[in-house]
Design a protein around this motif. Structure first.
Motif, PDB file in Angstrom:
ATOM      1  N   ARG A 177       0.404   6.194  13.774  1.00  0.00           N
ATOM      2  CA  ARG A 177       0.128   4.804  13.033  1.00  0.00           C
ATOM      3  C   ARG A 177      -1.044   4.596  13.578  1.00  0.00           C
ATOM      4  NH1 ARG A 177       3.044   1.417  18.398  1.00  0.00           N
ATOM      5  NH2 ARG A 177       4.667   2.712  17.844  1.00  0.00           N
TER       6      ARG A 177
ATOM      7  N   LEU B  87      -4.631   5.494  12.659  1.00  0.00           N
ATOM      8  CA  LEU B  87      -5.272   6.238  11.572  1.00  0.00           C
ATOM      9  C   LEU B  87      -5.853   4.685  10.808  1.00  0.00           C
ATOM     10  CD1 LEU B  87      -5.590   8.747  10.037  1.00  0.00           C
ATOM     11  CD2 LEU B  87      -4.612   7.434   7.909  1.00  0.00           C
ATOM     12  N   PRO B  88      -7.137   4.481  10.691  1.00  0.00           N
ATOM     13  CA  PRO B  88      -8.149   3.712   9.750  1.00  0.00           C
ATOM     14  C   PRO B  88      -7.142   3.769   8.838  1.00  0.00           C
ATOM     15  CG  PRO B  88      -9.031   4.633  11.709  1.00  0.00           C
ATOM     16  CD  PRO B  88      -7.724   5.438  11.591  1.00  0.00           C
ATOM     17  N   MET B  89      -6.835   2.616   7.548  1.00  0.00           N
ATOM     18  CA  MET B  89      -6.519   2.195   6.262  1.00  0.00           C
ATOM     19  C   MET B  89      -8.121   3.106   5.640  1.00  0.00           C
ATOM     20  SD  MET B  89      -4.116   1.381   5.231  1.00  0.00           S
ATOM     21  CE  MET B  89      -4.068   1.399   3.680  1.00  0.00           C
ATOM     22  N   LEU B  90      -9.166   3.263   5.549  1.00  0.00           N
ATOM     23  CA  LEU B  90     -10.443   3.852   5.306  1.00  0.00           C
ATOM     24  C   LEU B  90      -9.612   4.882   4.573  1.00  0.00           C
ATOM     25  CD1 LEU B  90     -13.197   3.847   3.649  1.00  0.00           C
ATOM     26  CD2 LEU B  90     -14.003   4.263   6.073  1.00  0.00           C
TER      27      LEU B  90
ATOM     28  N   VAL C  35      -6.849  -5.743   2.525  1.00  0.00           N
ATOM     29  CA  VAL C  35      -7.526  -4.992   4.210  1.00  0.00           C
ATOM     30  C   VAL C  35      -8.476  -4.772   3.709  1.00  0.00           C
ATOM     31  CG1 VAL C  35      -4.547  -4.507   4.307  1.00  0.00           C
ATOM     32  CG2 VAL C  35      -5.483  -2.488   3.981  1.00  0.00           C
ATOM     33  N   HIS C  36      -8.316  -5.108   5.354  1.00  0.00           N
ATOM     34  CA  HIS C  36     -10.140  -3.962   6.069  1.00  0.00           C
ATOM     35  C   HIS C  36     -10.066  -1.990   6.285  1.00  0.00           C
ATOM     36  CE1 HIS C  36      -9.119  -4.647  10.657  1.00  0.00           C
ATOM     37  NE2 HIS C  36      -7.759  -4.772   9.812  1.00  0.00           N
ATOM     38  N   ARG C  37     -11.271  -2.206   6.441  1.00  0.00           N
ATOM     39  CA  ARG C  37     -10.919  -0.600   6.300  1.00  0.00           C
ATOM     40  C   ARG C  37     -10.558   0.150   7.646  1.00  0.00           C
ATOM     41  NH1 ARG C  37     -16.835   1.984   7.431  1.00  0.00           N
ATOM     42  NH2 ARG C  37     -17.657   1.351   5.260  1.00  0.00           N
ATOM     43  N   ASP C  38     -10.345  -1.302   8.539  1.00  0.00           N
ATOM     44  CA  ASP C  38      -9.506  -0.188   9.978  1.00  0.00           C
ATOM     45  C   ASP C  38      -8.451  -0.719  10.330  1.00  0.00           C
ATOM     46  OD1 ASP C  38     -12.039   0.952  10.940  1.00  0.00           O
ATOM     47  OD2 ASP C  38     -12.957  -0.790  11.456  1.00  0.00           O
ATOM     48  N   LEU C  39      -8.092  -1.595   9.369  1.00  0.00           N
ATOM     49  CA  LEU C  39      -6.194  -1.135   9.580  1.00  0.00           C
ATOM     50  C   LEU C  39      -5.551  -0.250   9.978  1.00  0.00           C
ATOM     51  CD1 LEU C  39      -4.123  -4.092   8.833  1.00  0.00           C
ATOM     52  CD2 LEU C  39      -3.336  -2.254   7.280  1.00  0.00           C
ATOM     53  N   PRO C  40      -5.078  -0.920  11.139  1.00  0.00           N
ATOM     54  CA  PRO C  40      -3.842  -0.298  11.975  1.00  0.00           C
ATOM     55  C   PRO C  40      -2.714   0.990  10.286  1.00  0.00           C
ATOM     56  CG  PRO C  40      -4.024  -1.284  13.590  1.00  0.00           C
ATOM     57  CD  PRO C  40      -4.987  -1.969  11.978  1.00  0.00           C
ATOM     58  N   MET C  41      -2.592   1.941  10.009  1.00  0.00           N
ATOM     59  CA  MET C  41      -1.322   2.531   9.213  1.00  0.00           C
ATOM     60  C   MET C  41      -0.328   2.067   9.068  1.00  0.00           C
ATOM     61  SD  MET C  41      -1.900   4.521   6.347  1.00  0.00           S
ATOM     62  CE  MET C  41      -0.980   4.582   5.156  1.00  0.00           C
ATOM     63  N   LEU C  42       0.222   1.627  10.885  1.00  0.00           N
ATOM     64  CA  LEU C  42       1.222   1.189  10.836  1.00  0.00           C
ATOM     65  C   LEU C  42       1.241  -0.242  10.381  1.00  0.00           C
ATOM     66  CD1 LEU C  42       3.418   0.800  12.350  1.00  0.00           C
ATOM     67  CD2 LEU C  42       2.441   0.200  14.684  1.00  0.00           C
TER      68      LEU C  42
ATOM     69  N   ALA D 199       0.013  -1.034   7.038  1.00  0.00           N
ATOM     70  CA  ALA D 199       0.087  -1.069   6.080  1.00  0.00           C
ATOM     71  C   ALA D 199       1.180  -0.536   5.792  1.00  0.00           C
ATOM     72  CB  ALA D 199      -0.716   0.662   5.750  1.00  0.00           C
ATOM     73  N   ASP D 200       2.561   0.732   6.328  1.00  0.00           N
ATOM     74  CA  ASP D 200       3.784   1.364   6.340  1.00  0.00           C
ATOM     75  C   ASP D 200       5.108   0.184   6.464  1.00  0.00           C
ATOM     76  OD1 ASP D 200       4.710   4.223   6.108  1.00  0.00           O
ATOM     77  OD2 ASP D 200       5.430   3.494   8.382  1.00  0.00           O
TER      78      ASP D 200
ATOM     79  N   ILE E 129      -0.314  -2.699  -1.003  1.00  0.00           N
ATOM     80  CA  ILE E 129      -1.776  -2.685  -0.173  1.00  0.00           C
ATOM     81  C   ILE E 129      -3.060  -2.595  -1.347  1.00  0.00           C
ATOM     82  CG2 ILE E 129      -3.359  -2.212   1.636  1.00  0.00           C
ATOM     83  CD1 ILE E 129      -0.243  -1.198   2.256  1.00  0.00           C
TER      84      ILE E 129
ATOM     85  N   CYS F 273      -7.021  -1.567  -0.345  1.00  0.00           N
ATOM     86  CA  CYS F 273      -8.616  -1.684   0.987  1.00  0.00           C
ATOM     87  C   CYS F 273      -9.768  -1.865   0.303  1.00  0.00           C
ATOM     88  CB  CYS F 273      -7.967  -0.239   1.721  1.00  0.00           C
ATOM     89  SG  CYS F 273      -9.336  -0.151   2.617  1.00  0.00           S
TER      90      CYS F 273
ATOM     91  N   ARG G  41     -13.225  -2.157   0.574  1.00  0.00           N
ATOM     92  CA  ARG G  41     -14.155  -1.171   1.934  1.00  0.00           C
ATOM     93  C   ARG G  41     -15.123  -1.923   2.568  1.00  0.00           C
ATOM     94  NH1 ARG G  41     -14.077   5.385  -0.733  1.00  0.00           N
ATOM     95  NH2 ARG G  41     -11.791   4.732  -0.721  1.00  0.00           N
TER      96      ARG G  41
END
Lengths: 386, 386
Positions: free
Chosen positions: A107, A109-112, B105-112, B114-115, B124, B126, B128
């Motif tokens: 969960r 994981l950075p979006m990048l 969104v920014h590159r460090d957005l937690p995957m959760l 986005a999910d 979404i 990204c 960068r």
């Protein structure tokens, strides 16, 4: 989820920041890294991608079957000059070269990384339990680290509480220590220096006196006073193991006003009731309910104050949280809190908050067992530390 | 990217961990939070979603037009009992209620996050550069914070270098301090205690003597010895402002062997050449090239050693990195490093590493200006601190 040969599991991020990443590889580094589990069922293996200058150290220390670096997984278009992007691009290239078209990720994981995977046609599935569930049941080594952390936290707590409880007092009711007015800042610095000498990091502790303590996350500042509750909440990290301690006590200097003694009596009962309810198979919600039943029985509220009510005194937060490599991790002991498992490390920390007099909280750490729990704390719960 | 009314910008994560999040809201909290910029062009506004008990504090301190909490954005199916998931679900619900179907969104957005967005049909994108570019050009307030941090770092550096340079020595060549053998650990603890008293966090400093220092990220351990280089690299964080210092010096106790003096001469020239090359409009690559030209001119290598070469002495890393709320942030001063801008805060830190004798590095922090740079350091570069 059951990965097939074309499916990999990827945990990626910065190991000194993302504790799910650190937990998986047990290797500390401040640059982005990726851990990939891949291969056919029965012979799955793990590959760690780290910065080139970290490869030798990683081969010795990291938990991974093999170690590589972005330069060895360069896509045909080259790698970005931005190290974060390059690591994500290299991870995507690593997957594509091995015919992996689907990854299960955690969960955090950075979006990048997701963006670079998608760019290469790799499907992403977020497993919300990955990196969460697998960190819950602590093994013997981890419990040892938590025990060490909580012992150091308690030694700092004793020092802080005794400094407050044994302070002098000036004619205005302000506490005195070494001829100076004793402030939250001074107590915090005494805690910090004690912990640093023990090899612990110095996260700012809560030392909140009087009405200031009614905001349960207020750090506290300025002079401490006699006859007022002072919440001391210390949660340092062992720099060697990265496991955390977390303990709260409340001190009252001088005579204890009856309304504070009454709040304290409710908290002591609530804490004991929650600890008694704790065992594997019970939900976090049940542990919370066991405690707040005692809070209510003493006539205090549960939940945030109704709008505009200035005379509210109640427990405005849950009963506790999981702890380990992060101070706050799963499970939550609150409404909707999940079923506990053997090895869960949790805090039990009922608190009462009243805008007129301040806050009060007591907090221990316990390890969940099959038929109960082991409390790692030894300190008394009382308000009087004189 | 130019957001329209149905597009929002979302930066989310844990503000004490994700410095892009903290930079945006300037509000420190250890629980997940989300910052959303939304609305029609010309009247865009920002909403911050934080835990309910943080709302009052956030309304006073956080940079956001309005503050809400997950409970006020509950989807029809309810919120998860897991605080991380609940915050992401509430953010998705907030978007859906306002007809927003696309987020940047920014590159460090937690995957959760986005999910949870995808689950609700929100597209979404990204970006960068978001959270990276906007943190590069430091304003006057930030430069002030960096100046304060670097001054504290230098005071700890002076203490550490003088402790090593002025130590006694036993018949085996081991350094002595206060009647004890002086180790990396003791020097590290002297640095820690000095910094903690100044209100800085105590990240483990590098104090690596002799061959141990040849691995540029080795922390160092055990006795320090006369006639060997000791790399001291200190990078503490100001607990109040969260901005970082970063400084490296190398000390040699006693007589300086000629091969160490030769390495040092090359580093001093390389550092000066890189600083001289630094100005807005020049790339990080050019700054790196200016330094490594001097390294090569002195006969040393650049890059990792060729396989199996045990007699290699070279500069195995880039020249430096951006610094601010994170110790390592954009831009990179290395091959492919981007163009510098006015207000970039960067380190310039050439180093030489030789498996036989150890490592040597000197590091300053500079602020990029239109026609050059301002060096925030005052300490000398020499090896002799006796």
């Amino acid at each position: 989820m059951n990965p097939s040969e074309s499916t990999a599991i990827v945990i990626a991020g910065i190991p000194v920041v993302d504790m799910s990443m650190y937990h998986r590889i047990r290797f500390l580094v401040g640059d982005p890294a990726a851990w990939i589990e891949w291969g056919p069922e029965g012979s799955r293996r793990s590959t760690l991608i780290v910065r080139d200058i970290e490869m030798d150290r990683a081969r010795v220390d990291a938990r991974a079957d093999e170690v590589t670096c972005p330069g060895e997984c360069e896509p045909s278009g080259g790698l970005s000059g931005d190290r974060g992007i390059a690591t994500a691009q290299a991870t995507a290239e690593f997957l594509v070269r091995r015919g992996i078209d689907r990854v299960i990720v955690h969960r955090d994981l950075p979006m990048l990384f997701a963006d670079c995977f998608r760019e290469r046609g790799v499907e992403i599935v977020c497993d919300r339990d990955l990196g969460i569930i697998d960190r819950r049941a602590k093994d013997e080594e981890e419990i040892g680290h938590l025990r060490t952390a909580q012992a150091a936290t308690e030694s700092a707590m004793r020092l802080a509480c005794e400094t407050i409880g044994r302070a002098g007092v000036d004619p205005d009711g302000r506490l005195l220590h070494d001829g100076e007015v004793l402030t939250s800042e001074i107590v915090r610095s005494i805690i910090d220096i004690h912990l640093i000498r023990k090899g612990f990091s110095s996260r700012p502790s809560i030392v909140a006196g009087g009405p200031m303590g009614a905001d349960c996350h207020e750090m506290g500042s300025g002079p401490l006073r006699t006859g007022e509750p002072v919440i001391v909440d210390i949660f340092p990290q062992d720099k060697k193991t990265r496991y955390n301690g977390d303990c709260t006590r409340t001190v009252v200097h001088g005579d204890i006003p009856p309304e504070l003694a009454a709040m304290h009596a409710a908290l002591v009962e609530a804490r004991a009731a929650s600890e008694q309810a704790t065992r594997a198979g019970i939900t976090g919600q049940r542990v919370h309910e066991a405690g707040i039943a005692r809070i209510r029985a003493h006539g205090y509220g549960v939940g945030l104050p109704p709008d505009g009510e200035a005379t509210y005194c109640g427990m405005i937060h849950g009963t506790g949280h999981g702890i380990g490599l992060d101070v706050h991790e799963a499970p939550l002991l609150d409404f909707k809190g999940p079923e506990l498992v053997v090895g869960d490390a949790i805090t039990i920390e009922p608190g009462l908050y009243d805008a007129r007099v301040g806050g009060m909280r007591i907090e221990d750490m316990v390890i969940v067992t099959a038929d109960g729990c082991e409390n790692l704390n030894r300190l008394p719960y009382g308000l009087d530390w004189s």
